[in-house]
Design an enzyme around this catalytic site. Structure first.
Site, mmCIF file in Angstrom:
data_model
loop_
_atom_site.group_PDB
_atom_site.id
_atom_site.type_symbol
_atom_site.label_atom_id
_atom_site.label_comp_id
_atom_site.label_asym_id
_atom_site.label_seq_id
_atom_site.Cartn_x
_atom_site.Cartn_y
_atom_site.Cartn_z
ATOM 1 N N ARG A 197 12.157 14.918 -46.205
ATOM 2 C CA ARG A 197 12.754 16.183 -46.601
ATOM 3 C C ARG A 197 11.887 16.905 -47.594
ATOM 4 O O ARG A 197 11.751 18.115 -47.549
ATOM 5 C CB ARG A 197 14.126 15.919 -47.218
ATOM 6 C CG ARG A 197 15.159 15.710 -46.156
ATOM 7 C CD ARG A 197 16.481 15.448 -46.783
ATOM 8 N NE ARG A 197 16.696 16.427 -47.854
ATOM 9 C CZ ARG A 197 17.906 16.758 -48.260
ATOM 10 N NH1 ARG A 197 18.947 16.204 -47.712
ATOM 11 N NH2 ARG A 197 18.092 17.626 -49.212
ATOM 12 N N ARG A 201 33.084 21.869 -39.210
ATOM 13 C CA ARG A 201 33.152 20.683 -38.324
ATOM 14 C C ARG A 201 34.291 19.772 -38.789
ATOM 15 O O ARG A 201 35.016 19.206 -37.987
ATOM 16 C CB ARG A 201 31.831 19.923 -38.328
ATOM 17 C CG ARG A 201 30.733 20.621 -37.552
ATOM 18 C CD ARG A 201 29.499 19.737 -37.412
ATOM 19 N NE ARG A 201 28.507 20.334 -36.527
ATOM 20 C CZ ARG A 201 27.220 20.481 -36.852
ATOM 21 N NH1 ARG A 201 26.785 20.057 -38.031
ATOM 22 N NH2 ARG A 201 26.360 21.036 -36.014
ATOM 23 N N ASP A 215 10.473 38.107 -37.084
ATOM 24 C CA ASP A 215 9.933 36.764 -36.829
ATOM 25 C C ASP A 215 8.406 36.866 -36.830
ATOM 26 O O ASP A 215 7.847 37.941 -36.591
ATOM 27 C CB ASP A 215 10.425 36.252 -35.453
ATOM 28 C CG ASP A 215 10.193 34.746 -35.292
ATOM 29 O OD1 ASP A 215 11.145 33.968 -35.473
ATOM 30 O OD2 ASP A 215 9.029 34.373 -34.996
ATOM 31 N N ARG A 272 9.924 23.885 -38.475
ATOM 32 C CA ARG A 272 10.771 22.898 -37.788
ATOM 33 C C ARG A 272 10.422 21.507 -38.321
ATOM 34 O O ARG A 272 9.247 21.186 -38.502
ATOM 35 C CB ARG A 272 10.494 22.972 -36.274
ATOM 36 C CG ARG A 272 11.326 22.011 -35.441
ATOM 37 C CD ARG A 272 11.097 22.242 -33.950
ATOM 38 N NE ARG A 272 11.853 23.405 -33.462
ATOM 39 C CZ ARG A 272 13.156 23.356 -33.237
ATOM 40 N NH1 ARG A 272 13.822 22.254 -33.493
ATOM 41 N NH2 ARG A 272 13.803 24.403 -32.784
ATOM 42 N N ASP A 305 29.448 22.218 -42.460
ATOM 43 C CA ASP A 305 30.039 20.868 -42.600
ATOM 44 C C ASP A 305 31.568 21.009 -42.587
ATOM 45 O O ASP A 305 32.274 20.288 -41.889
ATOM 46 C CB ASP A 305 29.632 20.203 -43.908
ATOM 47 C CG ASP A 305 28.143 20.356 -44.246
ATOM 48 O OD1 ASP A 305 27.639 21.497 -44.228
ATOM 49 O OD2 ASP A 305 27.491 19.351 -44.521
ATOM 50 N N HIS A 327 24.622 20.012 -48.836
ATOM 51 C CA HIS A 327 24.815 20.163 -47.376
ATOM 52 C C HIS A 327 24.180 18.979 -46.665
ATOM 53 O O HIS A 327 23.117 18.501 -47.057
ATOM 54 C CB HIS A 327 24.155 21.451 -46.893
ATOM 55 C CG HIS A 327 23.953 21.445 -45.407
ATOM 56 N ND1 HIS A 327 25.000 21.491 -44.515
ATOM 57 C CD2 HIS A 327 22.833 21.360 -44.668
ATOM 58 C CE1 HIS A 327 24.503 21.428 -43.283
ATOM 59 N NE2 HIS A 327 23.199 21.358 -43.349
ATOM 60 N N ASN A 335 16.839 25.029 -43.962
ATOM 61 C CA ASN A 335 17.035 23.714 -44.601
ATOM 62 C C ASN A 335 15.780 23.238 -45.323
ATOM 63 O O ASN A 335 14.673 23.594 -44.918
ATOM 64 C CB ASN A 335 17.353 22.683 -43.500
ATOM 65 C CG ASN A 335 18.830 22.361 -43.463
ATOM 66 O OD1 ASN A 335 19.492 22.354 -44.483
ATOM 67 N ND2 ASN A 335 19.330 22.111 -42.275
HETATM 68 O O1 LIG Z 1 23.830 20.463 -37.404
HETATM 69 C C1 LIG Z 1 22.753 20.421 -38.022
HETATM 70 N N1 LIG Z 1 21.550 20.393 -37.391
HETATM 71 C C2 LIG Z 1 20.342 20.068 -38.120
HETATM 72 C C3 LIG Z 1 19.165 20.379 -37.283
HETATM 73 C C4 LIG Z 1 18.054 19.571 -37.203
HETATM 74 C C5 LIG Z 1 17.052 20.059 -36.357
HETATM 75 S S1 LIG Z 1 17.572 21.496 -35.686
HETATM 76 C C6 LIG Z 1 19.081 21.460 -36.504
HETATM 77 C C7 LIG Z 1 20.368 18.625 -38.491
HETATM 78 C C8 LIG Z 1 21.100 17.718 -37.758
HETATM 79 C C9 LIG Z 1 21.078 16.396 -38.167
HETATM 80 C C10 LIG Z 1 20.346 16.030 -39.292
HETATM 81 C C11 LIG Z 1 19.642 17.019 -39.990
HETATM 82 N N2 LIG Z 1 18.930 16.645 -41.095
HETATM 83 C C12 LIG Z 1 18.141 17.477 -41.872
HETATM 84 C C13 LIG Z 1 18.050 17.161 -43.213
HETATM 85 C C14 LIG Z 1 17.235 17.898 -44.040
HETATM 86 C C15 LIG Z 1 16.540 18.961 -43.524
HETATM 87 F F1 LIG Z 1 15.744 19.680 -44.343
HETATM 88 C C16 LIG Z 1 16.642 19.313 -42.184
HETATM 89 C C17 LIG Z 1 17.453 18.570 -41.340
HETATM 90 N N3 LIG Z 1 19.657 18.313 -39.580
HETATM 91 C C18 LIG Z 1 20.318 20.910 -39.362
HETATM 92 C C19 LIG Z 1 21.596 20.732 -40.122
HETATM 93 O O2 LIG Z 1 21.565 20.868 -41.435
HETATM 94 C C20 LIG Z 1 22.764 20.514 -39.438
HETATM 95 S S2 LIG Z 1 24.286 20.406 -40.252
HETATM 96 C C21 LIG Z 1 24.401 18.710 -40.758
HETATM 97 C C22 LIG Z 1 23.293 17.882 -40.772
HETATM 98 C C23 LIG Z 1 23.463 16.542 -41.176
HETATM 99 C C24 LIG Z 1 24.713 16.057 -41.553
HETATM 100 C C25 LIG Z 1 25.813 16.890 -41.529
HETATM 101 C C26 LIG Z 1 25.648 18.231 -41.137
HETATM 102 CL CL1 LIG Z 1 27.026 19.304 -41.116
#
Ligand SMILES: O=C1N[C@](c2ccsc2)(c2cccc(Nc3ccc(F)cc3)n2)CC(O)=C1Sc1ccccc1Cl
Length: 341
Positions: free
Chosen positions: A105, A168, A51, A98, A165, A192, A137
Site C-alpha cells: 500500500r 455493502r 484523463d 492501478r 463499506d 476504508h 485509494n
Molecule cells: O471494492 C473495492 N475494490 C478495490 C479495488 C481493487 C482493485 S480495483 C478495486 C479493492 C478490493 C479489495 C481489496 C482492495 N485493497 C486495496 C487496499 C489499498 C489500496 F490502496 C488499494 C486497494 N481494494 C478498492 C476498494 O477500496 C474496494 S472497497 C473495500 C476494499 C477492501 C475491503 C473492504 C472494502 Cl469496502
C-alpha cells in the site's frame, strides 16, 4: 418546422438557476460509473471528464453523448487538461495508479501522491470555491494529501471513505433481515477497507435499534435474527470478503462505488444536509488520539453545499470499537507523517 413562440419568455430573459458543474478526474471504471450515475440522476448541468489518455476520455464522452435522446440535457466535455475543470462546484478525483498485484500500500500511495501533485493544485486553482471529493485509494491518506496540496479548508476536502463499506454493510444486513436496505441505518467508520470498524451498537432498522434493551424485552423475528453476535461479526467480515470477491470475479469494482459517490454528490450539490460516513479531518475527534494529530478517517458527517457542515463526534462506541478506531488513526497518522507534506 416554423418556430412559434407561445410562451412569455420573461421579457427575453430566461429565468436562470445557478448552473451546476461537476468534474471527474480519472475516466476509468470508477470515474465513468460515477459520471454515468450523476448523468442519469440529473444532478449536473455540465460534466467534465479528464484523463491522461486522450482517446479513452474522448471515446467515453462520445459514448455518453450518444445516449442524449434518453437522458436529461447535460453538457459533456472531455480532455486531458485539468484547466477544463475550471469553475466546478464539485471535483471528483478517481485518478490513481492501478495497484500492481502484490504491491505494498505504501508503494501505491507514493505513486498516487506523485500523481496528486500534478492534479490537485491546478484543479484547486481552477475551481477555488469547489468541493474536492477523493475516491482514489488509499482514500484516507490521499484525502489528507489532497487537503494539504489544495490549500482548501478541511470542510471542502472529503474522501469517499467508508461510504462504500457502509453501503455493502447495509446491503448484507438487509438481505439477512429480508428488509429494504434503505430502511437499514448502519455505519462503518475509521479507515476504508480491511480495517473499517462496524458500529454494531448503532444499527437501526426502520428506526428501531437492533442491539439494545430490545435484546431483553422483545424476541421479535428482527432482533432474534440480528442480535446474535456471530451473525453480525460474520456480516462485518463479509463486507471485506465481498470486495475481494468482486475483484476476483470481474477484476474491478464500479457500480456500488458509482452509486455511493453519486449519492454523496447529491447531498453536497443540493445542500441536503444528509449524514454520510465519509473521510474527514478527524483532528481531536477520536478518543485517545492526541488532539493535534491531522489525519483523515471516516465518521458520520453532515454534508451540504459548503462541504462538511458537522461531524458526529459524540459517537456511541464500545471499548472494542474505540480501540480499533484508535489503531486505524495511529496507522493513518503514520502514513500522513511519513509523507511530510
Ligand atoms: O471494492 C473495492 N475494490 C478495490 C479495488 C481493487 C482493485 S480495483 C478495486 C479493492 C478490493 C479489495 C481489496 C482492495 N485493497 C486495496 C487496499 C489499498 C489500496 F490502496 C488499494 C486497494 N481494494 C478498492 C476498494 O477500496 C474496494 S472497497 C473495500 C476494499 C477492501 C475491503 C473492504 C472494502 Cl469496502
Amino acid at each position: 418546422f416554423r418556430q412559434v413562440s407561445l410562451s412569455d419568455d420573461c421579457n427575453g430573459r430566461t429565468p436562470r438557476r445557478r448552473l451546476i458543474k461537476v468534474s471527474v478526474i480519472g475516466a476509468g471504471n470508477v470515474g465513468m460509473a460515477i459520471a454515468q450515475t450523476i448523468l442519469t440522476q440529473d444532478l449536473a448541468d455540465e460534466i467534465v471528464l479528464v484523463d491522461a489518455v486522450a482517446d479513452k476520455v474522448r471515446g467515453e464522452m462520445l459514448d455518453l453523448q450518444h445516449a442524449a435522446a434518453f437522458l436529461p440535457r447535460v453538457r459533456i466535455v472531455s480532455g486531458t487538461g485539468i484547466e477544463l475543470t475550471g469553475g466546478s462546484d464539485l471535483v471528483i478525483v478517481t485518478a490513481g495508479a492501478r495497484q500492481i498485484p502484490g504491491e505494498t500500500r505504501l508503494n501505491l500511495l507514493q505513486r498516487n501522491v506523485a500523481l496528486f501533485r500534478k492534479i490537485v493544485p491546478p484543479a484547486a486553482e481552477a475551481s477555488p470555491e469547489s468541493i474536492l471529493l477523493i475516491v482514489s485509494n488509499p482514500v484516507d491518506v490521499l484525502t489528507y494529501v489532497a487537503w494539504k496540496l489544495s490549500g482548501f479548508p478541511a470542510s471542502r476536502v472529503i474522501g469517499s471513505g467508508t461510504n462504500l463499506d457502509s453501503s455493502r454493510f447495509r446491503f448484507l444486513l438487509a438481505e439477512h433481515l429480508e428488509v429494504n436496505a434503505q430502511d437499514v441505518q448502519a455505519y462503518m467508520v475509521g479507515e476504508h477497507g480491511d480495517s473499517s470498524v462496524a458500529l454494531f451498537s448503532s444499527i437501526s432498522v426502520g428506526g428501531m435499534p437492533v442491539l439494545s434493551h430490545l435484546q431483553r424485552n422483545h424476541r421479535s423475528a428482527v432482533t432474534k435474527k440480528v442480535f446474535d453476535g456471530e451473525a453480525l461479526e460474520g456480516i462485518r467480515r463479509a463486507v471485506v470478503g465481498s470486495a475481494y470477491e468482486v475483484i476476483q470475479l470481474k477484476g474491478y469494482t464500479s457500480w456500488a462505488i458509482g452509486y455511493s459517490v453519486a449519492n454523496l454528490a447529491w447531498s453536497l450539490l443540493r445542500d441536503q444536509r444528509r449524514i454520510h460516513p465519509v473521510s474527514v479531518l478527524a483532528k481531536g475527534l477520536v478518543l485517545g488520539v492526541p488532539p493535534d494529530r491531522e489525519l483523515f478517517l471516516s465518521l458520520p458527517a453532515r454534508l451540504g453545499r459548503a462541504g462538511v457542515l458537522g461531524v458526529a463526534a459524540e459517537l456511541v462506541l464500545t471499548e472494542e470499537e474505540n480501540k480499533r478506531l484508535r489503531q486505524s488513526a495511529d496507522t493513518l497518522w503514520g502514513y500522513c507523517q511519513a509523507l511530510a507534506l
